[in-house]
Motif scaffolding. Structure first.
Motif, short mmCIF file in Angstrom:
data_model
loop_
_atom_site.label_atom_id
_atom_site.label_comp_id
_atom_site.label_asym_id
_atom_site.label_seq_id
_atom_site.Cartn_x
_atom_site.Cartn_y
_atom_site.Cartn_z
N ARG A 13 0.84 -1.20 0.00
CA ARG A 13 0.00 0.00 0.00
C ARG A 13 0.88 1.26 0.00
N VAL A 14 0.37 2.28 -0.65
CA VAL A 14 1.01 3.59 -0.60
C VAL A 14 0.01 4.58 -0.02
N TYR A 15 0.49 5.41 0.90
CA TYR A 15 -0.34 6.42 1.55
C TYR A 15 0.12 7.78 1.07
N THR A 16 -0.81 8.61 0.62
CA THR A 16 -0.47 9.96 0.18
C THR A 16 -1.30 10.96 0.96
N GLN A 17 -0.73 12.14 1.13
CA GLN A 17 -1.46 13.22 1.78
C GLN A 17 -1.38 14.43 0.88
N GLU A 18 -2.53 15.02 0.66
CA GLU A 18 -2.63 16.25 -0.12
C GLU A 18 -3.73 17.09 0.48
N GLN A 19 -3.91 18.28 -0.02
CA GLN A 19 -4.88 19.21 0.54
C GLN A 19 -6.29 18.65 0.56
N ARG A 20 -6.65 17.83 -0.42
CA ARG A 20 -8.01 17.31 -0.52
C ARG A 20 -8.25 16.08 0.35
N GLY A 21 -7.21 15.55 0.99
CA GLY A 21 -7.41 14.39 1.86
C GLY A 21 -6.30 13.37 1.69
N GLU A 22 -6.39 12.32 2.48
CA GLU A 22 -5.41 11.26 2.45
C GLU A 22 -5.96 10.10 1.63
N ASP A 23 -5.05 9.40 0.95
CA ASP A 23 -5.43 8.25 0.14
C ASP A 23 -4.59 7.05 0.52
N CYS A 24 -5.18 5.87 0.38
CA CYS A 24 -4.46 4.61 0.46
C CYS A 24 -4.68 3.91 -0.88
N ILE A 25 -3.58 3.64 -1.58
CA ILE A 25 -3.65 3.01 -2.90
C ILE A 25 -2.99 1.63 -2.80
N ASP A 26 -3.64 0.62 -3.38
CA ASP A 26 -3.08 -0.72 -3.45
C ASP A 26 -2.08 -0.76 -4.60
N LEU A 27 -0.83 -1.09 -4.32
CA LEU A 27 0.20 -1.10 -5.35
C LEU A 27 0.05 -2.27 -6.32
N LYS A 28 -0.64 -3.33 -5.92
CA LYS A 28 -0.80 -4.48 -6.81
C LYS A 28 -1.75 -4.19 -7.96
N ASP A 29 -2.84 -3.49 -7.67
CA ASP A 29 -3.83 -3.26 -8.73
C ASP A 29 -4.10 -1.78 -9.01
N GLY A 30 -3.48 -0.88 -8.24
CA GLY A 30 -3.65 0.55 -8.47
C GLY A 30 -4.97 1.11 -7.99
N GLN A 31 -5.77 0.31 -7.31
CA GLN A 31 -7.08 0.75 -6.84
C GLN A 31 -6.96 1.50 -5.51
N ARG A 32 -7.79 2.53 -5.37
CA ARG A 32 -7.86 3.27 -4.11
C ARG A 32 -8.60 2.42 -3.08
N LYS A 33 -7.97 2.21 -1.93
CA LYS A 33 -8.60 1.47 -0.84
C LYS A 33 -9.46 2.40 0.00
N TRP A 34 -8.97 3.62 0.23
CA TRP A 34 -9.76 4.61 0.95
C TRP A 34 -9.26 6.01 0.69
N LYS A 35 -10.14 6.95 0.92
CA LYS A 35 -9.83 8.37 0.93
C LYS A 35 -10.43 8.89 2.21
N GLY A 36 -9.63 9.54 3.04
CA GLY A 36 -10.15 9.98 4.33
C GLY A 36 -9.41 11.19 4.84
N GLY A 37 -9.93 11.72 5.92
CA GLY A 37 -9.29 12.87 6.55
C GLY A 37 -9.37 14.11 5.69
N ARG A 38 -9.33 15.22 6.32
CA ARG A 38 -9.25 16.52 5.66
C ARG A 38 -8.29 17.34 6.50
N TYR A 39 -7.00 17.08 6.32
CA TYR A 39 -5.99 17.67 7.18
C TYR A 39 -5.24 18.84 6.53
N GLY A 40 -5.68 19.27 5.35
CA GLY A 40 -5.02 20.38 4.69
C GLY A 40 -3.63 19.99 4.21
N ASN A 41 -2.76 20.98 4.09
CA ASN A 41 -1.40 20.75 3.61
C ASN A 41 -0.48 20.36 4.76
#
Length: 113
Positions: A13-41
């Motif tokens: 899994r890869v976790y990213t943080q950006e202004q619109r929220g946090e994402d968890c992406i599965d590296l095997k299939d490229g699918q988003r597992k979740w989008k959550g939080g609104r923590y800004g920059n």
């Protein structure tokens, strides 16, 4: 255009943080597992041994997020006052956070100690 401010890899899994929220992406299939939080920059620190993310929000809050296939915020508290875009730093069991006006240190409880 999406801009990833912080990116961390844990297993398949890869976790990213950006202004619109946090994402968890599965590296095997490229699918988003979740989008959550609104923590800004803000920024994040991965605690791989515990499968946790420490997120320092743009407005100085510290959030503890479960780094799994489902978004779960476990805790949140105000860490420092004012806007911060600085990366938190973890040294042994001490988490350091700062902005242009102040700095704070938090001693964390580590598993097995």
């Amino acid at each position: 255009m999406a801009r990833a401010d912080a990116t961390r890899v844990q297993g398949d899994r890869v976790y990213t943080q950006e202004q619109r929220g946090e994402d968890c992406i599965d590296l095997k299939d490229g699918q988003r597992k979740w989008k959550g939080g609104r923590y800004g920059n803000g920024q994040l620190v991965l605690l791989p041994e515990q499968d946790l993310l420490l997120v320092l929000t743009e407005d100085g809050r510290l959030a503890l997020v479960n780094a799994s296939e489902e978004f779960t915020e476990l805790a949140q508290f105000p860490a420092i006052k004012g806007k911060t875009w600085n990366h938190p730093v973890l040294v042994s069991d001490v988490l350091l956070v700062r902005n242009a006006q102040e700095m704070a240190a938090f001693r964390l409880s580590l598993p097995g100690h």
